[in-house]
Design a protein around this motif. Structure first.
Motif, PDB file in Angstrom:
ATOM      1  N   HIS A 202       0.992  -1.282  -0.045  1.00  0.00           N
ATOM      2  CA  HIS A 202       0.316   0.175   0.119  1.00  0.00           C
ATOM      3  C   HIS A 202       0.875   0.951  -0.139  1.00  0.00           C
ATOM      4  O   HIS A 202       1.808   1.481   0.500  1.00  0.00           O
ATOM      5  N   GLY A 203       0.331   1.702  -1.219  1.00  0.00           N
ATOM      6  CA  GLY A 203       1.695   3.487  -0.778  1.00  0.00           C
ATOM      7  C   GLY A 203       0.734   4.447   0.192  1.00  0.00           C
ATOM      8  O   GLY A 203      -0.023   5.298  -0.057  1.00  0.00           O
ATOM      9  N   ASN A 204       0.995   4.033   1.463  1.00  0.00           N
ATOM     10  CA  ASN A 204       0.560   4.538   3.113  1.00  0.00           C
ATOM     11  C   ASN A 204       0.931   6.379   3.031  1.00  0.00           C
ATOM     12  O   ASN A 204       0.366   7.039   2.968  1.00  0.00           O
ATOM     13  N   GLY A 205       2.017   6.292   2.463  1.00  0.00           N
ATOM     14  CA  GLY A 205       3.178   8.310   2.026  1.00  0.00           C
ATOM     15  C   GLY A 205       1.668   8.939   0.964  1.00  0.00           C
ATOM     16  O   GLY A 205       1.808   9.658   1.791  1.00  0.00           O
ATOM     17  N   THR A 206       1.905   8.167   0.110  1.00  0.00           N
ATOM     18  CA  THR A 206       1.183   8.551  -1.036  1.00  0.00           C
ATOM     19  C   THR A 206      -0.681   9.091  -0.003  1.00  0.00           C
ATOM     20  O   THR A 206      -0.652  10.635  -0.282  1.00  0.00           O
ATOM     21  N   GLN A 207      -0.971   8.495   0.120  1.00  0.00           N
ATOM     22  CA  GLN A 207      -2.251   8.329   0.884  1.00  0.00           C
ATOM     23  C   GLN A 207      -2.413   9.341   1.762  1.00  0.00           C
ATOM     24  O   GLN A 207      -3.588  10.545   1.724  1.00  0.00           O
ATOM     25  N   LYS A 208      -1.811   9.803   2.402  1.00  0.00           N
ATOM     26  CA  LYS A 208      -2.138  11.096   3.781  1.00  0.00           C
ATOM     27  C   LYS A 208      -1.666  11.934   3.073  1.00  0.00           C
ATOM     28  O   LYS A 208      -2.185  12.896   3.982  1.00  0.00           O
ATOM     29  N   MET A 209      -0.659  12.375   2.232  1.00  0.00           N
ATOM     30  CA  MET A 209      -0.378  13.574   1.994  1.00  0.00           C
ATOM     31  C   MET A 209      -1.303  14.146   0.593  1.00  0.00           C
ATOM     32  O   MET A 209      -1.111  15.604   1.050  1.00  0.00           O
ATOM     33  N   LEU A 217      -6.050  12.419  -6.819  1.00  0.00           N
ATOM     34  CA  LEU A 217      -7.743  11.150  -7.256  1.00  0.00           C
ATOM     35  C   LEU A 217      -5.941  10.241  -6.490  1.00  0.00           C
ATOM     36  O   LEU A 217      -5.302   9.397  -7.894  1.00  0.00           O
ATOM     37  N   PHE A 218      -6.395   9.283  -5.574  1.00  0.00           N
ATOM     38  CA  PHE A 218      -4.979   8.772  -6.025  1.00  0.00           C
ATOM     39  C   PHE A 218      -5.555   6.583  -5.484  1.00  0.00           C
ATOM     40  O   PHE A 218      -6.874   6.479  -4.449  1.00  0.00           O
ATOM     41  N   PHE A 219      -5.497   6.653  -6.236  1.00  0.00           N
ATOM     42  CA  PHE A 219      -5.923   4.697  -6.769  1.00  0.00           C
ATOM     43  C   PHE A 219      -4.741   3.614  -5.987  1.00  0.00           C
ATOM     44  O   PHE A 219      -4.157   3.493  -6.642  1.00  0.00           O
ATOM     45  N   SER A 220      -5.064   2.828  -5.077  1.00  0.00           N
ATOM     46  CA  SER A 220      -4.473   2.269  -4.987  1.00  0.00           C
ATOM     47  C   SER A 220      -4.499  -0.077  -4.686  1.00  0.00           C
ATOM     48  O   SER A 220      -5.320   0.169  -4.250  1.00  0.00           O
ATOM     49  N   VAL A 221      -3.984   0.070  -5.465  1.00  0.00           N
ATOM     50  CA  VAL A 221      -4.171  -1.496  -5.102  1.00  0.00           C
ATOM     51  C   VAL A 221      -2.905  -2.323  -4.304  1.00  0.00           C
ATOM     52  O   VAL A 221      -1.982  -1.998  -5.055  1.00  0.00           O
ATOM     53  N   HIS A 222      -3.133  -3.232  -3.697  1.00  0.00           N
ATOM     54  CA  HIS A 222      -1.771  -3.749  -2.658  1.00  0.00           C
ATOM     55  C   HIS A 222      -2.529  -5.024  -2.091  1.00  0.00           C
ATOM     56  O   HIS A 222      -3.849  -5.647  -1.780  1.00  0.00           O
ATOM     57  N   ARG A 223      -1.584  -6.039  -1.883  1.00  0.00           N
ATOM     58  CA  ARG A 223      -2.142  -7.278  -0.753  1.00  0.00           C
ATOM     59  C   ARG A 223      -2.374  -6.437   0.821  1.00  0.00           C
ATOM     60  O   ARG A 223      -1.462  -5.021   1.514  1.00  0.00           O
ATOM     61  N   MET A 240     -10.927   3.949   4.492  1.00  0.00           N
ATOM     62  CA  MET A 240     -10.321   4.816   4.096  1.00  0.00           C
ATOM     63  C   MET A 240     -10.009   5.489   2.369  1.00  0.00           C
ATOM     64  O   MET A 240      -9.295   5.581   1.507  1.00  0.00           O
ATOM     65  N   VAL A 241     -11.103   6.274   2.596  1.00  0.00           N
ATOM     66  CA  VAL A 241     -11.397   7.042   1.079  1.00  0.00           C
ATOM     67  C   VAL A 241     -11.191   8.372   0.986  1.00  0.00           C
ATOM     68  O   VAL A 241     -12.036   9.097   0.415  1.00  0.00           O
ATOM     69  N   GLY A 242     -10.116   8.961   2.090  1.00  0.00           N
ATOM     70  CA  GLY A 242     -10.346  10.418   2.166  1.00  0.00           C
ATOM     71  C   GLY A 242     -11.075  11.112   3.289  1.00  0.00           C
ATOM     72  O   GLY A 242     -11.951  10.672   4.096  1.00  0.00           O
ATOM     73  N   ASN A 250      -9.549   8.681  -2.663  1.00  0.00           N
ATOM     74  CA  ASN A 250      -8.888   8.194  -1.491  1.00  0.00           C
ATOM     75  C   ASN A 250      -9.344   6.259  -2.731  1.00  0.00           C
ATOM     76  O   ASN A 250     -10.330   6.033  -1.427  1.00  0.00           O
ATOM     77  N   ILE A 251      -8.810   6.078  -3.060  1.00  0.00           N
ATOM     78  CA  ILE A 251      -9.318   4.268  -3.552  1.00  0.00           C
ATOM     79  C   ILE A 251      -8.800   3.593  -3.138  1.00  0.00           C
ATOM     80  O   ILE A 251      -7.065   3.574  -3.505  1.00  0.00           O
ATOM     81  N   ASN A 252      -8.876   2.719  -1.880  1.00  0.00           N
ATOM     82  CA  ASN A 252      -7.897   1.115  -1.732  1.00  0.00           C
ATOM     83  C   ASN A 252      -7.741   0.010  -2.191  1.00  0.00           C
ATOM     84  O   ASN A 252      -9.786  -0.049  -1.579  1.00  0.00           O
ATOM     85  N   VAL A 253      -8.013  -1.183  -3.409  1.00  0.00           N
ATOM     86  CA  VAL A 253      -8.393  -1.860  -3.508  1.00  0.00           C
ATOM     87  C   VAL A 253      -7.636  -3.240  -2.735  1.00  0.00           C
ATOM     88  O   VAL A 253      -6.261  -3.357  -2.762  1.00  0.00           O
ATOM     89  N   PRO A 254      -7.758  -3.379  -1.428  1.00  0.00           N
ATOM     90  CA  PRO A 254      -7.094  -4.404  -0.919  1.00  0.00           C
ATOM     91  C   PRO A 254      -7.316  -5.801  -0.757  1.00  0.00           C
ATOM     92  O   PRO A 254      -8.397  -6.468  -0.081  1.00  0.00           O
ATOM     93  N   TRP A 255      -6.091  -6.666  -1.140  1.00  0.00           N
ATOM     94  CA  TRP A 255      -6.805  -7.977  -1.520  1.00  0.00           C
ATOM     95  C   TRP A 255      -6.293  -8.545  -0.109  1.00  0.00           C
ATOM     96  O   TRP A 255      -6.126  -8.001   0.716  1.00  0.00           O
ATOM     97  N   ASP A 256      -7.019  -9.403   0.092  1.00  0.00           N
ATOM     98  CA  ASP A 256      -7.122 -10.594   1.063  1.00  0.00           C
ATOM     99  C   ASP A 256      -6.592 -12.089   1.014  1.00  0.00           C
ATOM    100  O   ASP A 256      -6.484 -12.548   1.892  1.00  0.00           O
ATOM    101  N   GLN A 257      -5.927 -12.062   0.134  1.00  0.00           N
ATOM    102  CA  GLN A 257      -4.990 -12.968   0.150  1.00  0.00           C
ATOM    103  C   GLN A 257      -3.876 -12.529  -1.280  1.00  0.00           C
ATOM    104  O   GLN A 257      -4.109 -11.873  -1.903  1.00  0.00           O
ATOM    105  N   GLY A 258      -2.851 -13.771  -1.231  1.00  0.00           N
ATOM    106  CA  GLY A 258      -1.490 -13.157  -2.101  1.00  0.00           C
ATOM    107  C   GLY A 258      -1.581 -14.104  -3.077  1.00  0.00           C
ATOM    108  O   GLY A 258      -2.984 -14.557  -3.742  1.00  0.00           O
TER     109      GLY A 258
END
Ligand code: Q9C
Ligand code: ZN
Length: 654
Positions: A202-209, A217-223, A240-242, A250-258
């Motif tokens: 996850h791009g936690n730094g970018t999200q917060k900034m 518009l921040f879009f992150s896809v991550h485990r 976490m939508v901003g 702020n859009i996170n797509v958080p995978w819940d598996q590898g």
């Protein structure tokens, strides 16, 4: 001029339009500078984020004859003024002065206090060049001097926060560039920036900034895996939508598996990202292009192919007139990152057509995540409002079995350890078991909440009962459930029952008490439980393993009739486990209309504990630690609170 067959044909095709041959070639910038290889571990220890990462990418682009067709730019040192658009003065000063002699002795100490950071005498220079190069490339693309570009930089940036370096990142390169365009260059007319972050983390730094900034518009896809994957915590959650004016941006797509691959990523693209990008209509796209979701990556555990990356990038090219600035983030398999980078630059050059179809389907968990994200964000982005068709989400592939968890969340930061662990992984395709008896198929259709109050509160521990395996401290491996899919949801809840400990010794945990919930409710008591949403089939397998029975069975221990009875009467003692320690299934109510079940001792056994006929025993240290770990990692308790709760339950008379 010699040209590759494909691209010269392309130019020829375009000649009957109003473009002149040669001009139709897109101008793609590349930034590379060997100086950034000088940032390295101080004592030559191995580390996944190592200097050759950028060198192999550069060499691959040269070897393939691709860099020769791009505009190659030298690196550029960032201005402090621009860094301070997103970082504090203190942080910038810290990174700037890292290389000075007087910091020689402090560097290691500084690095050790940060999360996943190493520093040497060249780290400062590399960090300035990485950030400055992305700024320069972004400026040229925004100006129209270049159509797009790729900054092959290190150290990476997206974990770096306003006042803190972390996760191999010193300055947030992409965030600095975005802020520069918006705040320092109004003349360029960039008012809306889309930042896409496909690094596996996850791009936690970018999200917060840009948390409150609707211009980005921040879009992150991550485990993410419920916050256990790096960066730890809830930041990467889809909730976490901003905030404020930035709410919904702020859009996170958080995978819940590898193991997610092309099909999963492209599904996120098609059903979240592309419709939102269309509505947002960005002026430029900055891409945090980590390649650690690539197949073969030692940290990511995902399976995106070079084809997958090119297909994702191609879809981005539809927006902002194709103005795309790629900046390297993570990616730790040299071969994978070189090939993925090449595939991407070929897309930027419009070298080859990309087919839109992929050969496999997304995971079931992928559809679940995509649906959750769409639901959470549809108030801001109406194009997400429609329900996905049943036909679509029914196209899914089974999760392959992994016997040892490969999540990058362990406490030690040891690349070799991770590689060893990866090579030990035994991955097979999960075959639909033809011998799977019909009771399994029936019970697989019913969801229950399994409420755990003992060692299963620790998620990796519980996953052993589902996926098989052996966590720390567990004396014997578990075979797991027949259906290995992870829980669909996890919630914590408190009930008016009593936690207590009995029994001298267990095969799984060694000496010390086993946790029980008093089967009877009592308003003066509190028991904290972790609820896993699993199928009734899986619940049977958990119940059998908890009571040391084989899961390979022709009949369910706890069938639909038993479920009905438990809901009506509050508790049921299934015949097959009636003499075991967890011989009673108790219904604690419902959550979202799904019954909450826990397994504990029968009422008559709890009476024997009460009378002293069976001894109470506090948990042994290791076992207590597992309980505390579950409570703390579940995020509901501090370590002190968890300790106090376990301590009190272990010492109070029943
Ligand atoms: N101590 C990037 O890909 N792993 N950063 C830490 C637990 C850190 C990855 C493991 C991973 C950072 C840019
Ligand atoms: Zn990463």
């Amino acid at each position: 001029m010699a040209m590759a067959g494909e691209s010269s044909r392309k130019n020829y095709d375009k000649m009957d339009g109003d473009e002149v041959a040669g001009k139709s070639q897109r101008k793609v910038g590349l930034v590379y500078d060997d100086t950034m290889c000088k940032h390295d571990t101080p004592d030559g220890e191995d580390h996944p984020e190592f200097p050759n990462r950028i060198r192999v990418i550069w060499e691959m682009l040269q070897l393939a004859g691709v860099s020769q067709r791009c505009v190659v730019l030298g690196s550029n040192k960032a201005d402090d003024k621009h860094l301070q658009l997103v970082h504090t003065k203190d942080h910038v000063n810290l990174v700037r002065t890292l290389s000075t002699k007087q910091k020689d002795y402090q560097r290691n100490k500084i690095a050790l206090e940060l999360s996943s950071i190493y520093l040497n005498g060249s780290s400062s220079e590399a960090a300035y060049l990485a950030a400055g190069s992305v700024v320069k490339l972004a400026e040229k693309v925004a100006q129209g001097e270049l159509d797009s570009g790729f900054a092959i930089v290190r150290p990476p940036g997206h974990h770096a926060e306003t006042d803190e370096a972390m996760g191999f990142c010193l300055f947030n390169n992409v965030a600095v560039a975005a802020s520069y365009l918006l705040n320092e260059r109004p003349d360029l007319g960039v008012n809306k920036i889309l930042i896409v972050d496909w690094d596996v983390h996850h791009g936690n730094g970018t999200q917060k900034m840009f948390w409150k900034d609707p211009r980005v518009l921040f879009f992150s896809v991550h485990r993410h895996e419920y916050g256990s994957f790096y960066a730890p915590g809830d930041d990467g959650d889809y909730n976490m939508v901003g905030e404020g004016p930035g709410e919904g941006f702020n859009i996170n797509v958080p995978w819940d598996q590898g193991q997610c691959g092309d099909a999963d990523y492209l599904a996120a693209w098609d059903h979240i990202f592309v419709p939102v990008a269309r509505e947002f209509n960005p002026d430029i796209i900055l891409l945090s292009a980590g390649f650690d979701a690539a197949i073969g990556d030692p940290l990511g555990g995902c399976r995106v192919t070079p084809y997958g990356y090119s297909a994702m990038l191609k879809k981005l090219m539809e927006f902002a007139d194709g103005k795309i600035v790629m900046a390297l983030e993570g990616g730790y398999n040299l071969d994978s990152i070189a090939k993925s980078s090449l595939a991407c630059v070929q897309v930027l050059l419009e070298d080859k057509e990309i087919q839109a179809s992929s050969e496999t389907y997304p995971f079931e968990s992928t559809w679940r995540v995509i649906q959750a994200v769409r639901k959470r964000l549809c108030a801001y982005w109406p194009s997400l409002a429609d329900e996905l068709s049943w036909k679509l989400i029914n196209q899914k592939r089974p999760t392959p079995i992994i016997l040892i968890s490969n999540s990058d969340s362990e406490t030690e930061d040891d690349a070799q350890g991770l590689l060893d662990q990866m090579s030990k992984l035994s991955i097979e395709n999960h075959q639909v078991d033809t011998a799977r008896t019909s009771w399994r198929a029936d019970l697989a259709k019913v969801d229950v909440w399994y409420a755990s109050f003992g060692s299963n509160m620790w998620k990796p521990r519980f996953l052993c009962y589902i996926q098989g395996g052996q966590v720390d401290g567990l004396k014997r491996a578990c075979v797991g459930s027949i259906d290995k899919s992870p829980p669909k949801e996890i919630v914590w809840k408190t009930f008016a029952h009593r936690l207590f400990f009995g029994r001298e010794h267990t095969a799984r945990w060694g000496a010390g008490g086993v946790a029980f919930a008093n089967p009877l409710a009592n308003p003066n008591n509190e028991i904290h439980m972790c609820l896993y949403r699993i199928t009734l089939e899986q619940f049977n397998d958990v119940l059998r393993q908890e009571n040391a029975l084989s899961v390979d069975t022709d009949f369910p221990v706890f069938d639909l009739a038993a479920l009905q009875l438990t809901e009506n009467k509050g508790a049921v003692i299934p015949e097959a486990v009636s003499d075991s320690w967890y011989g009673s299934v108790v219904c604690l109510g419902k959550e979202c209309d799904i019954p909450i079940l826990t397994m504990t001792c029968t009422h008559s056994v709890s009476e024997k504990f009460k009378s002293g006929e069976f001894p109470l025993r506090p948990p042994a240290k290791a076992y207590a630690y597992t309980l505390i770990r579950g409570l703390v990692e579940g995020g509901r308790f501090s370590e002190e609170e968890a300790e106090a709760y376990i301590g009190e339950a272990a010492s109070k008379p029943l």
